[in-house]
Design an enzyme around this catalytic site. Structure first.
Site, PDB file in Angstrom:
ATOM      1  N   ASN A   1      38.953  37.275  44.623  1.00  0.00           N
ATOM      2  CA  ASN A   1      38.415  37.676  43.331  1.00  0.00           C
ATOM      3  C   ASN A   1      37.295  36.727  42.915  1.00  0.00           C
ATOM      4  O   ASN A   1      37.328  35.524  43.202  1.00  0.00           O
ATOM      5  CB  ASN A   1      39.506  37.806  42.260  1.00  0.00           C
ATOM      6  CG  ASN A   1      40.411  36.599  42.122  1.00  0.00           C
ATOM      7  OD1 ASN A   1      40.636  35.864  43.071  1.00  0.00           O
ATOM      8  ND2 ASN A   1      40.926  36.391  40.929  1.00  0.00           N
TER       9      ASN A   1
ATOM     10  N   GLU B   1      35.288  35.987  39.464  1.00  0.00           N
ATOM     11  CA  GLU B   1      35.203  36.281  38.034  1.00  0.00           C
ATOM     12  C   GLU B   1      33.822  35.950  37.475  1.00  0.00           C
ATOM     13  O   GLU B   1      32.969  35.374  38.151  1.00  0.00           O
ATOM     14  CB  GLU B   1      36.316  35.513  37.303  1.00  0.00           C
ATOM     15  CG  GLU B   1      37.690  35.953  37.785  1.00  0.00           C
ATOM     16  CD  GLU B   1      38.845  35.311  37.052  1.00  0.00           C
ATOM     17  OE1 GLU B   1      38.636  34.326  36.329  1.00  0.00           O
ATOM     18  OE2 GLU B   1      39.970  35.820  37.213  1.00  0.00           O
TER      19      GLU B   1
ATOM     20  N   CYS C   1      37.596  42.202  42.012  1.00  0.00           N
ATOM     21  CA  CYS C   1      38.910  41.928  42.585  1.00  0.00           C
ATOM     22  C   CYS C   1      38.804  41.571  44.069  1.00  0.00           C
ATOM     23  O   CYS C   1      37.837  41.937  44.754  1.00  0.00           O
ATOM     24  CB  CYS C   1      39.810  43.149  42.442  1.00  0.00           C
ATOM     25  SG  CYS C   1      40.433  43.426  40.777  1.00  0.00           S
TER      26      CYS C   1
ATOM     27  N   GLU D   1      40.535  42.765  46.533  1.00  0.00           N
ATOM     28  CA  GLU D   1      40.566  43.954  47.394  1.00  0.00           C
ATOM     29  C   GLU D   1      39.161  44.548  47.515  1.00  0.00           C
ATOM     30  O   GLU D   1      38.745  44.993  48.597  1.00  0.00           O
ATOM     31  CB  GLU D   1      41.511  45.015  46.817  1.00  0.00           C
ATOM     32  CG  GLU D   1      42.970  44.586  46.737  1.00  0.00           C
ATOM     33  CD  GLU D   1      43.326  43.914  45.407  1.00  0.00           C
ATOM     34  OE1 GLU D   1      42.467  43.214  44.832  1.00  0.00           O
ATOM     35  OE2 GLU D   1      44.464  44.103  44.971  1.00  0.00           O
TER      36      GLU D   1
ATOM     37  N   CYS E   1      45.543  46.254  41.125  1.00  0.00           N
ATOM     38  CA  CYS E   1      45.259  46.967  39.887  1.00  0.00           C
ATOM     39  C   CYS E   1      44.971  48.445  40.197  1.00  0.00           C
ATOM     40  O   CYS E   1      44.790  48.831  41.351  1.00  0.00           O
ATOM     41  CB  CYS E   1      44.080  46.327  39.163  1.00  0.00           C
ATOM     42  SG  CYS E   1      42.470  46.719  39.882  1.00  0.00           S
TER      43      CYS E   1
HETATM   44  N1  THU Z   1      42.853  40.692  40.536  1.00  0.00           N
HETATM   45  C1  THU Z   1      42.568  40.967  41.835  1.00  0.00           C
HETATM   46  O1  THU Z   1      41.752  40.293  42.471  1.00  0.00           O
HETATM   47  N2  THU Z   1      43.197  42.019  42.407  1.00  0.00           N
HETATM   48  C2  THU Z   1      44.090  42.821  41.760  1.00  0.00           C
HETATM   49  O2  THU Z   1      44.439  43.856  42.259  1.00  0.00           O
HETATM   50  C3  THU Z   1      44.623  42.393  40.452  1.00  0.00           C
HETATM   51  C4  THU Z   1      43.768  41.439  39.708  1.00  0.00           C
HETATM   52  C5  THU Z   1      42.134  39.578  39.900  1.00  0.00           C
HETATM   53  C6  THU Z   1      41.112  40.015  38.886  1.00  0.00           C
HETATM   54  C7  THU Z   1      41.009  38.790  38.012  1.00  0.00           C
HETATM   55  O3  THU Z   1      40.064  37.904  38.590  1.00  0.00           O
HETATM   56  C8  THU Z   1      42.384  38.168  38.100  1.00  0.00           C
HETATM   57  O4  THU Z   1      43.020  38.739  39.221  1.00  0.00           O
HETATM   58  C9  THU Z   1      43.245  38.377  36.869  1.00  0.00           C
HETATM   59  O5  THU Z   1      43.277  39.717  36.515  1.00  0.00           O
END
Ligand code: THU
Length: 132
Positions: free
Chosen positions: A39, A41, A50, A52, A83
């Site tokens: 991920n 941000e 994310c 994935e 998610c």
């Molecule tokens: N996140 C992912 O990388 N993959 C997911 O499927 C769930 C959430 C990340 C997004 C964000 O940077 C952090 O987790 C918190 O939501």
């Protein structure tokens, strides 16, 4: 390297200064090669991506469009849970029976399928035609 090791390793590079929730993902392409993503941000929160999505982008950039295996890992008490958007992204490139290992750094893990993650997935068939 196996899929879980790849996901665990790439997770170290996650850029998550806001949530402090680092995620690593790895997908295997039909060629057998592994593609990893973490991920990333952003201070403008919705602009984050994310793990994935990163792994899928790396696979597509390498010229592959068929996922045969997935692993997602996070340092959480329960297995990482993709998610909703990522479930749809995985379904774009993986058949329903493709396995997804939802892992933790040193806790429980769970094996599910893409179909388990996204029952009733939106597909081209819902548009009454076969493709774009
Ligand atoms: N996140 C992912 O990388 N993959 C997911 O499927 C769930 C959430 C990340 C997004 C964000 O940077 C952090 O987790 C918190 O939501």
């Amino acid at each position: 390297m196996d899929l879980k090791s790849a996901a665990r390793a790439v997770r170290e590079n996650a850029y998550a200064p806001y949530s402090h929730y680092k995620v690593g993902a790895a997908v295997r392409g039909a060629s057998g090669l592994i593609y990893a993503g973490c991920n990333v941000e952003n201070v403008a929160y919705p602009e984050g991506t994310c793990a994935e999505a990163g792994a899928i982008a790396a696979m597509v950039a390498a010229g592959e469009t068929e996922i045969t295996e997935v692993c997602v890992i996070a340092d959480s008490p329960t297995p990482a849970s993709p998610c909703g958007g990522c479930r749809q992204k995985l379904a774009e490139f993986a058949r329903g029976e493709v396995t997804v290992l939802l892992a933790t750094i040193d806790g429980p893990e769970q094996m599910v399928t893409v179909a388990d993650l996204l029952p009733g997935a939106f597909a081209t068939s819902h548009m009454g035609r076969d493709g774009a």
